[in-house]
Enzyme design. Structure first.
Site, PDB file in Angstrom:
ATOM      1  N   HIS A 548       0.033   2.357   5.754  1.00 34.10           N
ATOM      2  CA  HIS A 548       0.585   0.771   6.129  1.00 34.10           C
ATOM      3  C   HIS A 548      -0.455  -0.233   7.090  1.00 34.10           C
ATOM      4  O   HIS A 548      -0.056  -0.952   7.532  1.00 34.10           O
ATOM      5  CB  HIS A 548       1.735   0.696   6.517  1.00 34.10           C
ATOM      6  CG  HIS A 548       2.426   2.092   6.058  1.00 34.10           C
ATOM      7  ND1 HIS A 548       3.688   2.426   6.178  1.00 34.10           N
ATOM      8  CD2 HIS A 548       1.962   2.643   4.363  1.00 34.10           C
ATOM      9  CE1 HIS A 548       4.236   3.595   5.114  1.00 34.10           C
ATOM     10  NE2 HIS A 548       2.817   3.338   4.189  1.00 34.10           N
TER      11      HIS A 548
HETATM   12  C1  LIG Z   1      -0.944   6.675  -0.517  1.00 33.79           C
HETATM   13  C2  LIG Z   1      -0.087   6.131  -0.241  1.00 33.79           C
HETATM   14  C3  LIG Z   1       1.269   5.757  -0.100  1.00 33.79           C
HETATM   15  C4  LIG Z   1       1.803   4.538  -0.266  1.00 33.79           C
HETATM   16  N1  LIG Z   1       3.199   4.810   0.182  1.00 33.79           N
HETATM   17  C5  LIG Z   1       4.014   3.871   0.049  1.00 33.79           C
HETATM   18  C6  LIG Z   1       5.216   3.717   0.124  1.00 33.79           C
HETATM   19  O1  LIG Z   1       6.292   4.867  -0.595  1.00 33.79           O
HETATM   20  N2  LIG Z   1       6.221   3.162   0.553  1.00 33.79           N
HETATM   21  C7  LIG Z   1       5.984   1.695   1.047  1.00 33.79           C
HETATM   22  O2  LIG Z   1       6.525   0.626   1.432  1.00 33.79           O
HETATM   23  N3  LIG Z   1       4.566   1.331   0.865  1.00 33.79           N
HETATM   24  C8  LIG Z   1       3.846   2.353   1.008  1.00 33.79           C
HETATM   25  N4  LIG Z   1       2.317   1.959   0.753  1.00 33.79           N
HETATM   26  C9  LIG Z   1       1.543   0.955   1.823  1.00 33.79           C
HETATM   27  C10 LIG Z   1       1.463   0.005   0.005  1.00 33.79           C
HETATM   28  O3  LIG Z   1       1.468   0.518  -0.988  1.00 33.79           O
HETATM   29  C11 LIG Z   1       0.477  -0.952   0.339  1.00 33.79           C
HETATM   30  O4  LIG Z   1       1.186  -1.255   2.412  1.00 33.79           O
HETATM   31  C12 LIG Z   1       1.309  -1.973  -0.005  1.00 33.79           C
HETATM   32  O5  LIG Z   1       0.152  -2.255  -1.766  1.00 33.79           O
HETATM   33  C13 LIG Z   1       0.187  -3.348   0.568  1.00 33.79           C
HETATM   34  O6  LIG Z   1       0.128  -4.515  -0.412  1.00 33.79           O
HETATM   35  P1  LIG Z   1      -1.189  -5.970  -0.823  1.00 33.79           P
HETATM   36  O7  LIG Z   1      -0.641  -6.511  -1.066  1.00 33.79           O
HETATM   37  O8  LIG Z   1      -1.811  -6.071   1.275  1.00 33.79           O
HETATM   38  O9  LIG Z   1      -2.718  -4.859  -0.528  1.00 33.79           O
HETATM   39  P2  LIG Z   1      -2.602  -4.030  -2.403  1.00 33.79           P
HETATM   40  O10 LIG Z   1      -1.618  -3.539  -3.026  1.00 33.79           O
HETATM   41  O11 LIG Z   1      -3.469  -2.480  -1.746  1.00 33.79           O
HETATM   42  O12 LIG Z   1      -3.185  -4.872  -3.427  1.00 33.79           O
HETATM   43  C14 LIG Z   1      -4.959  -5.471  -2.827  1.00 33.79           C
HETATM   44  C15 LIG Z   1      -5.669  -5.869  -4.189  1.00 33.79           C
HETATM   45  O13 LIG Z   1      -7.056  -6.324  -3.673  1.00 33.79           O
HETATM   46  C16 LIG Z   1      -7.649  -5.629  -4.206  1.00 33.79           C
HETATM   47  N5  LIG Z   1      -8.884  -6.128  -3.740  1.00 33.79           N
HETATM   48  C17 LIG Z   1      -9.098  -6.416  -2.906  1.00 33.79           C
HETATM   49  N6  LIG Z   1     -10.716  -6.827  -2.256  1.00 33.79           N
HETATM   50  C18 LIG Z   1     -11.026  -7.456  -3.286  1.00 33.79           C
HETATM   51  C19 LIG Z   1     -12.184  -8.471  -4.080  1.00 33.79           C
HETATM   52  N7  LIG Z   1     -12.658  -9.218  -3.093  1.00 33.79           N
HETATM   53  N8  LIG Z   1     -12.638  -8.574  -5.081  1.00 33.79           N
HETATM   54  C20 LIG Z   1     -10.983  -8.890  -5.847  1.00 33.79           C
HETATM   55  N9  LIG Z   1      -9.681  -7.653  -5.168  1.00 33.79           N
HETATM   56  C21 LIG Z   1      -9.792  -7.242  -4.527  1.00 33.79           C
HETATM   57  C22 LIG Z   1      -7.701  -4.189  -4.154  1.00 33.79           C
HETATM   58  O14 LIG Z   1      -9.021  -3.984  -5.637  1.00 33.79           O
HETATM   59  C23 LIG Z   1      -5.697  -4.485  -4.723  1.00 33.79           C
HETATM   60  O15 LIG Z   1      -6.534  -4.073  -5.749  1.00 33.79           O
HETATM   61  C24 LIG Z   1       1.143   3.733   0.264  1.00 33.79           C
HETATM   62  C25 LIG Z   1       0.057   3.439   0.628  1.00 33.79           C
HETATM   63  C26 LIG Z   1      -0.933   4.640  -0.223  1.00 33.79           C
HETATM   64  C27 LIG Z   1      -2.427   4.322   0.151  1.00 33.79           C
END
Ligand SMILES: Cc1cc2nc3c(=O)[nH]c(=O)nc-3n(C[C@H](O)[C@H](O)[C@H](O)COP(=O)(O)OP(=O)(O)OC[C@H]3O[C@@H](n4cnc5c(N)ncnc54)[C@H](O)[C@@H]3O)c2cc1C
Length: 611
Positions: A548
């Site tokens: 996270h």
């Molecule tokens: C194994 C695991 C289990 C988890 N379980 C939970 C849970 O049960 N409950 C919960 O609340 N949270 C959970 N989390 C955490 C939660 O999923 C994340 O906190 C959340 O998805 C983060 O959201 P975000 O938008 O910050 O990034 P992300 O969801 O990671 O999305 C970012 C996206 O941007 C893309 N990206 C990055 N750089 C570039 C670029 N230069 N060009 C184009 N695309 C790009 C990436 O490929 C990715 O798809 C878990 C995480 C993991 C790893």
């Protein structure tokens, strides 16, 4: 035999019932191929080190001789300071073996039922078919928790929105028909090897797919805790955390992704034992609230749900964004946000066949808390002194407990039960968490016959995890690829030790024969042994992971402390907004996806309404 096969033969000796070492090595190579060059080089160095040690000691390769000789060599190598190198190789060997050994069961369980829902209808174009130049009103970089909700709001506000995602689309058919290791190695960034460097190093896996990390997360859904949201609003001046706005947005997120308590009939024995242990201690616990309507308990959340039951954003917010007119490009890596005269004018991106440019006056960065700071830096937007700092990761650890009865932790919901007894007071949240079949072996202790015995008894083992609300203790360096450094604060070390003791209490109260604490502490068989064992525990030797990351482009009202303003605008430039985990000013202390989605929806609304 290859060096990797030699190590596999030492870790899991075939003479004692272990798998064919070359088969393990060839499966592992599929994962290694997806690692970045620097990790491949580290792994190669570890393998060379192991072989060189074996040769210097015995004049023969590591894979030669008896299982006892190989096991003794590994133990000596570890004692002489080789533990980190050996642990790295061992994790890969065990993951490859576990995923391969259970591949058939994973496929059978995963295709037993019709999917709970069809794939989301999306207007999605692979990068190879996208024009090399194009124009739109708004670009969202990243299609994960934050990007999906920000994009949906922009599209609904009438903006011609393009979501650019570096990862690929994983349909339910693709998930069902792929080997579990290929799912793992492809849906995670860098083959699942991202790390926070420090003492101890902490595994920090990140998703990379259409739907981002929500495709492989565990589906647990906590609302932002009231005291945390109050702190964000009052102390950080985060307008997006204004309770009058945040409350309805959280409710909308929950309705969109389908949040409800995990039903008892699919919970599985692993979760039931945690409930029973907590009840015996009179500790507050319940099945977790999850975004998984129609969950069949396949325990494969972490490698993509084979039933389309877990509501990652590829099944809800992204299709809704597309319904409102948004388009998604997959497999396209944004290299730079383009700025002219202090204003965003679009993005430059890279696909295998070359460069792509998309022009737009509004760019929302939602690449995730680890990739976002480097992306801003390489765009010339990394000047703010706190960008990349203030990283919280919500460190996690786990224990394993042996039972007389059969548990089969992987039959049921992967993350099933929450125990909140120590949450408010100490920031410690316990969650019963299993691994996909065979893949939990990655953290099993020991080598050789001892380890094989452990793997044989996996069906009688229950697992429980804990996360601690950490002080911001990390930093993301770099402009090309991120390098994460993290120094565990003293108070957080103590909390991890307390968490381990608490998990042991729950499992013993549930009837465990013994509980392995890790960190060099002895196993405990009775509650009276816990305190002394925790005293001996070395937190730096615990196997830590974190899922996270937040806070690296914190949003708030203080221009010198917050790189992003209270509504999500990046300071110092016009037309660039941030809408992912990086804007949360501090660790939410709970699984953060709902907080990220609700805040990102607010950023999307603000960006869509901004003049
Ligand atoms: C194994 C695991 C289990 C988890 N379980 C939970 C849970 O049960 N409950 C919960 O609340 N949270 C959970 N989390 C955490 C939660 O999923 C994340 O906190 C959340 O998805 C983060 O959201 P975000 O938008 O910050 O990034 P992300 O969801 O990671 O999305 C970012 C996206 O941007 C893309 N990206 C990055 N750089 C570039 C670029 N230069 N060009 C184009 N695309 C790009 C990436 O490929 C990715 O798809 C878990 C995480 C993991 C790893």
């Amino acid at each position: 035999m290859s060096a990797l096969g030699d190590v596999a033969a030492a870790i899991l000796p075939p003479e004692a019932g272990g798998p064919d070492p070359e088969r393990v090595a060839s499966v592992a190579r599929r994962m290694i191929d997806r690692m970045p060059a620097v990790s491949q080089a580290g792994l190669a160095a570890a393998l060379v080190g192991l072989e060189a040690y074996a040769f210097a000691r015995t004049g023969r390769r590591l894979g030669a001789g008896s299982p006892q000789r190989r096991e003794a060599l590994l133990a000596d190598f570890a004692r002489l300071g080789g533990t980190p190198a050996l642990d790295t190789v061992k994790s890969i060997v065990l993951l490859a073996h576990g995923a391969d050994a259970y591949a058939e069961e994973i496929a059978t369980v995963g295709s037993r039922h019709e999917p709970s829902r069809p794939d989301g209808a999306m207007n999605l174009t692979p990068a190879s078919e996208w024009p090399s130049t194009s124009r739109c009103d708004a670009i969202v970089i990243g299609s994960g928790a934050g990007g999906a909700f920000a994009a949906r709001e922009l599209a609904r506000a009438g903006f011609d929105t393009v979501i650019v995602e570096e990862g690929e689309r994983w349909t339910v058919d693709r998930i069902r028909s792929s080997h579990p290791l290929d799912r793992f190695a492809s849906i995670y960034r860098d083959g699942g090897t991202t790390m926070a460097f420090g003492n101890p190093p902490i595994a920090l896996p990140l998703g990379r797919a259409v739907g981002g990390t929500t495709v492989i997360n565990s589906g647990t859904c906590y609302r932002p805790p009231a005291p945390v949201a109050k702190d964000w609003f009052e102390k950080h001046g985060l307008a997006l955390a204004n309770p009058e706005l945040l409350g309805p947005r959280v409710a909308d997120v929950e309705a969109t992704i389908g949040v409800a308590p995990a039903p008892m009939e699919v919970l599985g024995r692993n979760g039931e034992l945690s409930l029973e242990g907590a009840a015996a201690l009179d500790w507050k616990s319940s099945p977790l609230r999850r975004n998984a309507p129609g969950c069949r308990g396949a325990c494969q959340c972490a490698i993509g749900c084979p039933n389309n039951a877990k509501g990652g954003v590829h099944l809800n917010a992204l299709p809704q964004a597309c319904e409102a007119g948004a388009r998604i490009v997959s497999g396209l890596h944004v290299t730079e946000v383009l700025v002219e005269g202090g204003r965003a004018v679009g993005v430059a991106a890279r696909r295998s066949s070359g460069e792509v440019r998309i022009s737009a006056p509004l760019v929302v960065v939602a690449a995730g808390a680890i990739p976002t700071p480097p992306l801003l830096r390489r765009s010339g937007l990394g000047r703010h002194p706190t960008l990349g700092r203030n990283l919280s990761i919500h460190p996690a650890t786990g224990i394993t407990a042996s039972f007389e009865e059969e548990v089969v932790s992987w039959r049921g919901v992967m993350q099933s039960v929450g125990i909140e007894e120590l949450h408010e007071r100490e920031g410690i949240l316990l969650e019963a968490t299993a691994s996909p079949p065979g893949m939990g072996a990655i953290s099993a202790p020991g080598y050789g016959t001892h380890l094989l015995g452990r793997l044989d008894r996996a069906g009688n083992t229950a697992t429980l995890g804990a996360m601690i609300a950490d002080a911001p203790s990390g930093r993301v360096f770099g402009a090309r690829s991120p390098i994460v450094a993290y120094r565990l604060a003293k108070a957080d070390e103590r909390r991890l030790a307390t968490a381990v003791g608490a998990m042991a209490r729950v499992m013993l109260a549930a009837g465990a024969k013994d509980v392995e604490l890790g960190g060099g502490a002895p196993a405990v068989r009775d509650e009276s042994e816990i305190e002394a064992a925790v005293e001996r525990l070395d937190v730096r030797r615990l196997r830590l992971a974190a899922f996270h990351p937040t806070g690296t482009a914190a949003a708030g009202s203080n221009p010198s402390r917050h790189p992003v303003d209270p509504e999500g605008r990046l300071r110092g430039v016009d037309g660039v907004w941030v809408a992912d985990g990086s804007v949360l000013p501090s660790c939410p202390g709970v699984n953060p996806q709902v907080s990220i989605m609700a805040v990102a929806a607010g950023v999307g609304e603000a960006a869509g309404g901004a003049p």
